[in-house]
Design a protein around this motif. Structure first.
Motif, PDB file in Angstrom:
ATOM      1  N   SER A   1      41.648  33.657  34.832  1.00 25.83           N
ATOM      2  CA  SER A   1      41.585  34.765  33.893  1.00 25.83           C
ATOM      3  C   SER A   1      42.972  35.361  33.700  1.00 25.83           C
ATOM      4  O   SER A   1      43.872  35.141  34.511  1.00 25.83           O
ATOM      5  CB  SER A   1      40.634  35.839  34.431  1.00 25.83           C
ATOM      6  OG  SER A   1      40.596  36.938  33.540  1.00 25.83           O
TER       7      SER A   1
ATOM      8  N   VAL B   1      43.050  38.810  33.239  1.00 25.31           N
ATOM      9  CA  VAL B   1      42.904  40.210  33.650  1.00 25.31           C
ATOM     10  C   VAL B   1      43.677  40.419  34.949  1.00 25.31           C
ATOM     11  O   VAL B   1      44.060  39.456  35.625  1.00 25.31           O
ATOM     12  CB  VAL B   1      41.419  40.622  33.816  1.00 25.31           C
ATOM     13  CG1 VAL B   1      40.666  40.482  32.511  1.00 25.31           C
ATOM     14  CG2 VAL B   1      40.737  39.875  34.932  1.00 25.31           C
ATOM     15  N   THR B   2      43.879  41.666  35.338  1.00 22.79           N
ATOM     16  CA  THR B   2      44.617  41.955  36.564  1.00 22.79           C
ATOM     17  C   THR B   2      43.882  41.421  37.783  1.00 22.79           C
ATOM     18  O   THR B   2      42.663  41.198  37.740  1.00 22.79           O
ATOM     19  CB  THR B   2      44.814  43.469  36.748  1.00 22.79           C
ATOM     20  OG1 THR B   2      43.530  44.083  36.940  1.00 22.79           O
ATOM     21  CG2 THR B   2      45.560  44.094  35.575  1.00 22.79           C
TER      22      THR B   2
ATOM     23  N   GLU C   1      43.118  42.975  40.469  1.00 24.60           N
ATOM     24  CA  GLU C   1      42.114  43.947  40.912  1.00 24.60           C
ATOM     25  C   GLU C   1      40.834  43.837  40.091  1.00 24.60           C
ATOM     26  O   GLU C   1      39.729  43.847  40.633  1.00 24.60           O
ATOM     27  CB  GLU C   1      42.677  45.371  40.825  1.00 24.60           C
ATOM     28  CG  GLU C   1      43.822  45.640  41.772  1.00 24.60           C
ATOM     29  CD  GLU C   1      45.180  45.109  41.261  1.00 24.60           C
ATOM     30  OE1 GLU C   1      45.317  44.784  40.043  1.00 24.60           O
ATOM     31  OE2 GLU C   1      46.099  44.993  42.091  1.00 24.60           O
ATOM     32  N   LYS C   2      40.972  43.730  38.773  1.00 27.76           N
ATOM     33  CA  LYS C   2      39.790  43.604  37.908  1.00 27.76           C
ATOM     34  C   LYS C   2      39.064  42.291  38.156  1.00 27.76           C
ATOM     35  O   LYS C   2      37.837  42.251  38.127  1.00 27.76           O
ATOM     36  CB  LYS C   2      40.184  43.717  36.439  1.00 27.76           C
ATOM     37  CG  LYS C   2      40.540  45.116  36.023  1.00 27.76           C
ATOM     38  CD  LYS C   2      40.860  45.184  34.551  1.00 27.76           C
ATOM     39  CE  LYS C   2      41.214  46.608  34.156  1.00 27.76           C
ATOM     40  NZ  LYS C   2      41.552  46.711  32.734  1.00 27.76           N
TER      41      LYS C   2
ATOM     42  N   ASP D   1      37.080  42.646  41.417  1.00 32.50           N
ATOM     43  CA  ASP D   1      35.907  43.491  41.159  1.00 32.50           C
ATOM     44  C   ASP D   1      34.834  42.712  40.410  1.00 32.50           C
ATOM     45  O   ASP D   1      33.646  42.801  40.739  1.00 32.50           O
ATOM     46  CB  ASP D   1      36.289  44.733  40.356  1.00 32.50           C
ATOM     47  CG  ASP D   1      37.062  45.755  41.180  1.00 32.50           C
ATOM     48  OD1 ASP D   1      37.072  45.655  42.430  1.00 32.50           O
ATOM     49  OD2 ASP D   1      37.666  46.653  40.557  1.00 32.50           O
ATOM     50  N   PHE D   2      35.245  41.933  39.408  1.00 35.23           N
ATOM     51  CA  PHE D   2      34.297  41.167  38.607  1.00 35.23           C
ATOM     52  C   PHE D   2      33.544  40.146  39.449  1.00 35.23           C
ATOM     53  O   PHE D   2      32.317  40.079  39.394  1.00 35.23           O
ATOM     54  CB  PHE D   2      35.030  40.475  37.446  1.00 35.23           C
ATOM     55  CG  PHE D   2      34.133  39.602  36.627  1.00 35.23           C
ATOM     56  CD1 PHE D   2      33.263  40.153  35.693  1.00 35.23           C
ATOM     57  CD2 PHE D   2      34.148  38.218  36.781  1.00 35.23           C
ATOM     58  CE1 PHE D   2      32.429  39.341  34.937  1.00 35.23           C
ATOM     59  CE2 PHE D   2      33.318  37.405  36.027  1.00 35.23           C
ATOM     60  CZ  PHE D   2      32.455  37.972  35.104  1.00 35.23           C
TER      61      PHE D   2
END
Length: 78
Positions: free
Chosen positions: A19, A21-22, A24-25, A28-29
């Motif tokens: 991905s 995205v960061t 951290e994100k 979380d995902f």
């Protein structure tokens, strides 16, 4: 930036998700989907690699294709 994360379901079956995205994100995902975030493996990939390329050529999951972890139990390394 491309992030590639090694993930595992509760049975210890491993796979990868890619991905942009960061970190951290992304963690979380995958955790909300029931996976353990094992480790980022970004250093193993070239700056020209893309999410779509890794999905197509390596079978990596994306944010759109990652199933809930219960759906992967019993399939070995996914």
């Amino acid at each position: 930036m491309l992030n590639v994360l090694l993930i595992a379901n509760e049975c210890g079956d491993y796979g990868h998700i890619a991905s942009t995205v960061t970190k951290e994100k992304l963690v979380d995902f995958v955790e909300t989907k029931g996976y353990e975030a094992v480790e980022f493996q970004n250093e193993d990939y070239d700056s020209t690699d893309t999410v779509e390329e890794l999905k197509r050529e390596c079978g990596y999951f994306t944010l759109q294709t990652l199933p809930d972890s219960e759906e992967t139990i019993g399939y070995g390394s996914y």
